[in-house]
Scaffold this active site. Sequence first.
Site, PDB file in Angstrom:
ATOM      1  CB  THR A 214      20.267   4.659  -3.866  1.00  0.00           C
ATOM      2  OG1 THR A 214      19.488   5.525  -3.319  1.00  0.00           O
ATOM      3  CG2 THR A 214      21.307   5.387  -4.757  1.00  0.00           C
TER       4      THR A 214
ATOM      5  CB  VAL B  87      20.420  18.310  -1.848  1.00  0.00           C
ATOM      6  CG1 VAL B  87      21.560  17.486  -2.793  1.00  0.00           C
ATOM      7  CG2 VAL B  87      19.670  19.197  -2.374  1.00  0.00           C
TER       8      VAL B  87
ATOM      9  N   GLY C  25      22.794   4.834   0.779  1.00  0.00           N
ATOM     10  CA  GLY C  25      22.843   4.356   2.206  1.00  0.00           C
ATOM     11  C   GLY C  25      22.652   5.958   2.766  1.00  0.00           C
TER      12      GLY C  25
HETATM   13  N1  ASP Z   1      22.009   7.818  -0.492  1.00  0.00           N
HETATM   14  C1  ASP Z   1      20.677   8.319  -0.742  1.00  0.00           C
HETATM   15  C2  ASP Z   1      20.308   9.457  -0.237  1.00  0.00           C
HETATM   16  O1  ASP Z   1      20.657   9.623   1.131  1.00  0.00           O
HETATM   17  C3  ASP Z   1      19.553   7.206  -0.216  1.00  0.00           C
HETATM   18  C4  ASP Z   1      19.877   5.576  -0.656  1.00  0.00           C
HETATM   19  O2  ASP Z   1      20.969   5.399  -1.084  1.00  0.00           O
HETATM   20  O3  ASP Z   1      19.274   4.865  -0.167  1.00  0.00           O
HETATM   21  O4  ASP Z   1      19.602  10.384  -0.770  1.00  0.00           O
END
Ligand code: ASP
Length: 285
Positions: free
Chosen positions: A167, A196, A218
């Site tokens: 991300t 979501v 995360g």
């Molecule tokens: N935070 C993002 C989500 O859960 C994924 C990520 O940051 O890797 O959609």
Amino acid sequence: MEGARAAGVAAAVEVARQVLAGGGDALDAAEAAAVFLEEDPAFNAGTGACLNAEGEVEADASVMASDGRSGAVAALRGVRNPIRAARRVMERTDHVLLAGEGAARFAAEEGLPTADLVTAESRRRYREMCTALESGGAGEGLRHLARGRDLARRAAARARTGDLGGTIGAVVRDDRGLLAAATSTGGMWMKLPGRVGDSAVIGAGTYAAPWGAASATGHGEGILRLGLTRRCVDLMRELGAQEACRRAMDEATSGGVECGIIAVDGRGGTGDATNGWMPTARWTG
Ligand code: ASP
């Protein structure tokens, strides 16, 4: 992936710096950095983002400025730069968050370019995960439930490898004192369609106030429960960005949430903290 991502964030900082040098504000700079990273398939945002259980990209993105303006999109399909759609929601509607088909129709009406965000690499990983799911013995009728279970198992596996999934986030303070935060993601591999995460939610994945701005990455469900960026920004009322990130991360770690956070405070101090692996880059003018 690690080298490509580290190079990508360093280049994105330069993109943001040029926007500021050209007279753009913090919001313009954060958006430009996010767009740049969405275009880089090494990251889980825009082109090359992870696929949901149906093999589609459903993007979440949000943007917020320290004067309270904010916009977000969730489960958005087929738009080349979800962060641009989030900014348009902020600037052109009376809403904060548009989701799904409505968000896609709005982006089209705004003339934002569409794109097939699925790359050969993401298709290859998807097939690999499908094979793994099938060998997990999920019966036909239990497919959705099995996907849900698999999402949890894979999140745990990612936690073990420390890869937070790519991300992207940007936080900027400009020389007029405006702060901005932007976050964009494809979410998590094999997520259920319609899921979501935190990156679409103001206060969870993205938050900005006059004393601080923050962006998180995360495990989205954990970040949502913690209201992680809001917590980090609240800490910046008293603390500098680095200490606020460290304390917010301690709380996340005690709560068992695998994540990372970047922040800038009202004086232009920067901070980052993670309990996984997360490349960062910064520039101070
Ligand atoms: N935070 C993002 C989500 O859960 C994924 C990520 O940051 O890797 O959609």
